[in-house]
Every structure is written in C-alpha cells, then in structure tokens.
Design a protein around this motif. Structure first.
Motif, PDB file in Angstrom:
ATOM      1  N   GLY A 104      59.665  67.458 -12.480  1.00  0.00           N
ATOM      2  CA  GLY A 104      59.311  68.869 -12.414  1.00  0.00           C
ATOM      3  C   GLY A 104      60.245  69.732 -13.242  1.00  0.00           C
ATOM      4  O   GLY A 104      59.803  70.665 -13.937  1.00  0.00           O
ATOM      5  N   MET A 105      61.533  69.416 -13.197  1.00  0.00           N
ATOM      6  CA  MET A 105      62.496  70.175 -14.010  1.00  0.00           C
ATOM      7  C   MET A 105      62.269  69.923 -15.495  1.00  0.00           C
ATOM      8  O   MET A 105      62.388  70.843 -16.318  1.00  0.00           O
ATOM      9  CB  MET A 105      63.917  69.775 -13.621  1.00  0.00           C
ATOM     10  CG  MET A 105      64.319  70.192 -12.231  1.00  0.00           C
ATOM     11  SD  MET A 105      66.022  69.713 -11.865  1.00  0.00           S
ATOM     12  CE  MET A 105      66.118  70.176 -10.134  1.00  0.00           C
ATOM     13  N   ALA A 106      61.944  68.671 -15.850  1.00  0.00           N
ATOM     14  CA  ALA A 106      61.702  68.368 -17.266  1.00  0.00           C
ATOM     15  C   ALA A 106      60.479  69.123 -17.784  1.00  0.00           C
ATOM     16  O   ALA A 106      60.475  69.626 -18.916  1.00  0.00           O
ATOM     17  CB  ALA A 106      61.512  66.858 -17.441  1.00  0.00           C
ATOM     18  N   ILE A 107      59.430  69.218 -16.963  1.00  0.00           N
ATOM     19  CA  ILE A 107      58.245  69.974 -17.371  1.00  0.00           C
ATOM     20  C   ILE A 107      58.584  71.447 -17.562  1.00  0.00           C
ATOM     21  O   ILE A 107      58.037  72.123 -18.440  1.00  0.00           O
ATOM     22  CB  ILE A 107      57.128  69.800 -16.328  1.00  0.00           C
ATOM     23  CG1 ILE A 107      56.695  68.337 -16.259  1.00  0.00           C
ATOM     24  CG2 ILE A 107      55.930  70.683 -16.656  1.00  0.00           C
ATOM     25  CD1 ILE A 107      55.721  68.052 -15.139  1.00  0.00           C
ATOM     26  N   ALA A 108      59.503  71.940 -16.749  1.00  0.00           N
ATOM     27  CA  ALA A 108      59.842  73.366 -16.795  1.00  0.00           C
ATOM     28  C   ALA A 108      60.811  73.719 -17.919  1.00  0.00           C
ATOM     29  O   ALA A 108      61.042  74.911 -18.161  1.00  0.00           O
ATOM     30  CB  ALA A 108      60.449  73.796 -15.457  1.00  0.00           C
ATOM     31  N   ILE A 109      61.388  72.721 -18.594  1.00  0.00           N
ATOM     32  CA  ILE A 109      62.413  72.987 -19.608  1.00  0.00           C
ATOM     33  C   ILE A 109      61.909  73.996 -20.643  1.00  0.00           C
ATOM     34  O   ILE A 109      62.606  74.955 -21.005  1.00  0.00           O
ATOM     35  CB  ILE A 109      62.834  71.681 -20.299  1.00  0.00           C
ATOM     36  CG1 ILE A 109      63.740  70.853 -19.383  1.00  0.00           C
ATOM     37  CG2 ILE A 109      63.582  71.980 -21.595  1.00  0.00           C
ATOM     38  CD1 ILE A 109      65.093  71.449 -19.158  1.00  0.00           C
ATOM     39  N   GLY A 110      60.688  73.785 -21.143  1.00  0.00           N
ATOM     40  CA  GLY A 110      60.171  74.672 -22.178  1.00  0.00           C
ATOM     41  C   GLY A 110      60.001  76.103 -21.704  1.00  0.00           C
ATOM     42  O   GLY A 110      60.135  77.043 -22.491  1.00  0.00           O
ATOM     43  N   ALA A 111      59.704  76.272 -20.408  1.00  0.00           N
ATOM     44  CA  ALA A 111      59.490  77.620 -19.876  1.00  0.00           C
ATOM     45  C   ALA A 111      60.784  78.272 -19.405  1.00  0.00           C
ATOM     46  O   ALA A 111      60.818  79.498 -19.242  1.00  0.00           O
ATOM     47  CB  ALA A 111      58.489  77.567 -18.718  1.00  0.00           C
ATOM     48  N   LEU A 112      61.835  77.472 -19.185  1.00  0.00           N
ATOM     49  CA  LEU A 112      63.075  78.047 -18.653  1.00  0.00           C
ATOM     50  C   LEU A 112      63.683  79.083 -19.585  1.00  0.00           C
ATOM     51  O   LEU A 112      64.278  80.068 -19.144  1.00  0.00           O
ATOM     52  CB  LEU A 112      64.097  76.928 -18.391  1.00  0.00           C
ATOM     53  CG  LEU A 112      63.791  75.964 -17.247  1.00  0.00           C
ATOM     54  CD1 LEU A 112      64.913  74.948 -17.104  1.00  0.00           C
ATOM     55  CD2 LEU A 112      63.588  76.703 -15.944  1.00  0.00           C
ATOM     56  N   VAL A 113      63.538  78.848 -20.876  1.00  0.00           N
ATOM     57  CA  VAL A 113      64.196  79.712 -21.836  1.00  0.00           C
ATOM     58  C   VAL A 113      63.332  80.906 -22.229  1.00  0.00           C
ATOM     59  O   VAL A 113      63.816  81.833 -22.891  1.00  0.00           O
ATOM     60  CB  VAL A 113      64.596  78.883 -23.080  1.00  0.00           C
ATOM     61  CG1 VAL A 113      63.370  78.573 -23.930  1.00  0.00           C
ATOM     62  CG2 VAL A 113      65.674  79.564 -23.897  1.00  0.00           C
ATOM     63  N   ASP A 114      62.059  80.911 -21.828  1.00  0.00           N
ATOM     64  CA  ASP A 114      61.148  81.982 -22.263  1.00  0.00           C
ATOM     65  C   ASP A 114      61.619  83.354 -21.815  1.00  0.00           C
ATOM     66  O   ASP A 114      61.668  84.305 -22.607  1.00  0.00           O
ATOM     67  CB  ASP A 114      59.737  81.713 -21.729  1.00  0.00           C
ATOM     68  CG  ASP A 114      59.043  80.613 -22.504  1.00  0.00           C
ATOM     69  OD1 ASP A 114      59.593  80.189 -23.529  1.00  0.00           O
ATOM     70  OD2 ASP A 114      57.954  80.188 -22.087  1.00  0.00           O
ATOM     71  N   ASP A 115      61.937  83.476 -20.514  1.00  0.00           N
ATOM     72  CA  ASP A 115      62.350  84.780 -19.996  1.00  0.00           C
ATOM     73  C   ASP A 115      63.610  85.280 -20.698  1.00  0.00           C
ATOM     74  O   ASP A 115      63.715  86.464 -21.058  1.00  0.00           O
ATOM     75  CB  ASP A 115      62.593  84.700 -18.486  1.00  0.00           C
ATOM     76  CG  ASP A 115      61.313  84.430 -17.718  1.00  0.00           C
ATOM     77  OD1 ASP A 115      60.238  84.674 -18.282  1.00  0.00           O
ATOM     78  OD2 ASP A 115      61.389  83.971 -16.569  1.00  0.00           O
ATOM     79  N   ALA A 116      64.571  84.378 -20.893  1.00  0.00           N
ATOM     80  CA  ALA A 116      65.813  84.775 -21.556  1.00  0.00           C
ATOM     81  C   ALA A 116      65.554  85.213 -22.996  1.00  0.00           C
ATOM     82  O   ALA A 116      66.145  86.186 -23.485  1.00  0.00           O
ATOM     83  CB  ALA A 116      66.816  83.628 -21.515  1.00  0.00           C
ATOM     84  N   ILE A 117      64.666  84.508 -23.700  1.00  0.00           N
ATOM     85  CA  ILE A 117      64.367  84.867 -25.093  1.00  0.00           C
ATOM     86  C   ILE A 117      63.739  86.259 -25.162  1.00  0.00           C
ATOM     87  O   ILE A 117      64.077  87.069 -26.041  1.00  0.00           O
ATOM     88  CB  ILE A 117      63.426  83.817 -25.711  1.00  0.00           C
ATOM     89  CG1 ILE A 117      64.189  82.524 -25.982  1.00  0.00           C
ATOM     90  CG2 ILE A 117      62.795  84.341 -27.000  1.00  0.00           C
ATOM     91  CD1 ILE A 117      63.338  81.419 -26.543  1.00  0.00           C
ATOM     92  N   ILE A 118      62.843  86.557 -24.235  1.00  0.00           N
ATOM     93  CA  ILE A 118      62.196  87.879 -24.240  1.00  0.00           C
ATOM     94  C   ILE A 118      63.230  88.980 -24.026  1.00  0.00           C
ATOM     95  O   ILE A 118      63.222  90.014 -24.708  1.00  0.00           O
ATOM     96  CB  ILE A 118      61.101  87.930 -23.161  1.00  0.00           C
ATOM     97  CG1 ILE A 118      59.982  86.947 -23.506  1.00  0.00           C
ATOM     98  CG2 ILE A 118      60.543  89.341 -23.029  1.00  0.00           C
ATOM     99  CD1 ILE A 118      58.958  86.780 -22.409  1.00  0.00           C
TER     100      ILE A 118
END
Length: 336
Positions: free
Chosen positions: A43-57
């Motif tokens: 589950g954490m591996a699947i979320a890796i790509g989305a983890l950084v989205d909020d910070a990038i925005i």
C-alpha cells in the motif's frame, strides 16, 4: 521538479515529503495496531507517486508567488512569511479535496469479506494513511521549509522560466487554443470515449487475482486410497517422465505422501510434482493444456495441473485441495 523549475531547493523540499510521509504513516499504523507486512508495504509503495503531489503543488505555488513578488518595487514587497502563508492557504482546499477523493477510492476494500477482505484491507489502510500523512506534511512541514529556504534563493531573480517550462507552456498554449476553438468536437470525442469504455466493461472479465506466470507448475497426482507407497512412487515417476518429454519442461521434483504430523498430512496415494518451465519459446496456457491432455490417460488417478502460488491461493479460498469445492453454510452444524 528539478527539470521544470531548475531549482535544487524546491526539488529537495518536495523530495523530503516522501520519507517524512512514510515515517508518519508507519507511526500511525503502529498506533492503530496494524502490522508492517507485505500488504501494508505494498500500500505504501502504491502511494509513493501520490505522496509527493501535495508537496509539489505547495512548493510550486509558493515559488511562483515569491518570484512575482520579486518583480515588484522593494517598497511594495510583502514579508516572506505572510507571502508563504497566503500561498499555502490558496491551494489548501484543492489539495484537501483531491487527497480525500483519492482516499475514498480505497474505502470499498474495507467492506470486502472473507479472504479477500483480510488480504486487501491492510493494503487499503496503508494507502489511505500514507496519503493523509502526505497531506499533513504538505500543509505543515513543506510551507515551513519554503519559508526557510526559498526567499533568499538567487533563482528568484531569473528573468525567464527554465527552457523546459517555456517549451511546455508554448505547446500547451497551442493545444489549449485548438481545444477551445473546437470545443464541440472535443466534448463529442470525450463522450464517445466514455461510451466506448462503458461498452467494454462487460468484456473485461472478473477474478480475485490475475493469472500468474510463475515459470513453475505444480501437478497434483492422487490415486485411489490404500495405494501402496511403491505403486504410488511408480505412478509419480511415470508422471515425471511424461512431463520431461515436453520441450518446455526443464526439470522436475516430486513429493509422494506427507508425514502424519505435517500440517498438510497426505497418504502415500498422493504426490505433488513441481515442474520448472522455459517459456521463452512457449505459451503458458498451451503448455498447461498439452500437459493436461498427456496426463489425462493415467488409469486410476486424478491429475490437477496448476501453478504454485495460484494452487495455494485456490486451496486457501476453498479450504480444500480439490479442484472443485462446494461450501455449505447454515446455522446448524450437525444438520449440515
């Protein structure tokens, strides 16, 4: 982000969100009593790509606002603290909505029953916890790092955007202009794609897990109860010879019977053969079909051809080693 903004500080701030979010997710999972296992790590591996989205925005918006402020006369510039705070607030609601929508997608996993629910609930929980952790990092740690590292960055004084960003903006501008001029055609094409996708849904097939290509087959050979060990061994050896006659089978190994104290005790009439395959020039389905035909003629035996992981999953789901199983449910065990 380094290619788009050409700035090491913005890249470092965004990249730091990944380990911080994962660390926070692990802490929350432990507080919830959840273990760290293959499913939660998945589950954490699947979320890796989305983890950084909020910070990038957040970083991109703060960076843009700071650059715009640099172009104003010095006497009219705002304090960096107020500017970073306002820039983070501007995109707080959008990232909150996006994160909650992504999390809701995994909520149905918590309503699965049986083995499917026990397997997939930890994955969904780990994903949702990781995404919410990234949201918390994006609205707290990321703005603080932006205020600490970005106001004094020399890159703020660059007169133009990086070359890659300029090229993307030009290309997107042309695409956007064309889409706006032909808005009817664009909407019509999108509607056709939607209808086509819905029409394909009944043809997609259904299943708990996808078909694996493990490179190994497990062949279960069961003869009549009471078959002697010598006769069962001879039958198993015959099965191995037939398997090795196929060009896709590289090697075999066999177990005949299991000890009485084994978790899966079996009589001497049952054998399991593992066959290692070379599928570089063969199709798995064709190989399995050919082997089933070859082994179908063994007298007095029931032969099942499958793959190790799929074989064990089927056994786990049905509760029996048989190829076909019927589960009976009712309030009275004696009556059943």
């Amino acid at each position: 982000l380094l290619l788009f903004l050409w700035n090491l500080r913005t890249t470092a701030i965004s990249a730091l969100a990944i380990p911080l979010s994962l660390a926070l997710a692990v802490i929350v999972l432990r507080l919830l009593g959840g273990p760290i296992n293959t499913m939660t790590l998945g589950g954490m591996a699947i979320a890796i790509g989305a983890l950084v989205d909020d910070a990038i925005i957040v970083v991109e918006n703060v960076y843009r606002r700071l650059r715009e402020e640099r172009r104003r006369p010095p006497e009219r510039r705002r304090r960096p603290l107020a500017l970073v705070r306002d820039a983070a607030r501007e995109i707080r609601n959008p990232i909150l909505s996006a994160t909650l929508i992504i999390s809701i997608v995994f909520v149905p996993l918590f309503f699965l029953s049986g083995v499917e629910g026990r397997m997939l609930r930890p994955l969904g929980l780990a994903y949702i916890v990781s995404i919410l952790s990234s949201l918390l990092v994006a609205v707290t740690v990321t703005p603080a790092l932006c205020h600490m590292l970005l106001p004094g960055d020399r890159a703020m004084d660059r007169p133009r955007e990086p070359w890659l960003m300029r090229g993307i903006e030009r290309a997107y501008g042309r695409v956007l202009d064309g889409a706006l001029r032909r808005s009817g055609a664009v909407l019509g094409g999108a509607a056709l794609l939607l209808v086509g996708t819905l029409a394909l849904v009944p043809l997609l097939g259904r299943g708990f897990l996808p078909e694996f290509q493990e490179g190994t087959l497990t062949i279960s050979v069961v003869s009549l109860p009471g078959t002697s060990l010598v006769e069962s061994d001879a039958t198993g050896a015959r099965v191995e010879r037939q398997l090795l006659a196929h060009p896709a089978v590289v090697s075999t190994s066999r177990r005949t019977g299991r000890a009485e104290l084994d978790e899966h005790a079996q009589g001497a009439n049952a054998s399991e053969v593992d066959a290692r395959l070379d599928l570089s020039e063969h199709d798995l389905e064709e190989v399995m079909a050919a082997l089933r035909d070859d082994l179908a003629g063994l007298p007095g035996t029931s032969v099942t051809v499958g793959q190790p992981i799929g074989h064990r999953i089927d056994h786990m789901l049905s509760g029996t080693r048989a190829a076909i199983a019927a589960n009976l449910f009712g309030p009275d065990l004696q009556q059943l």
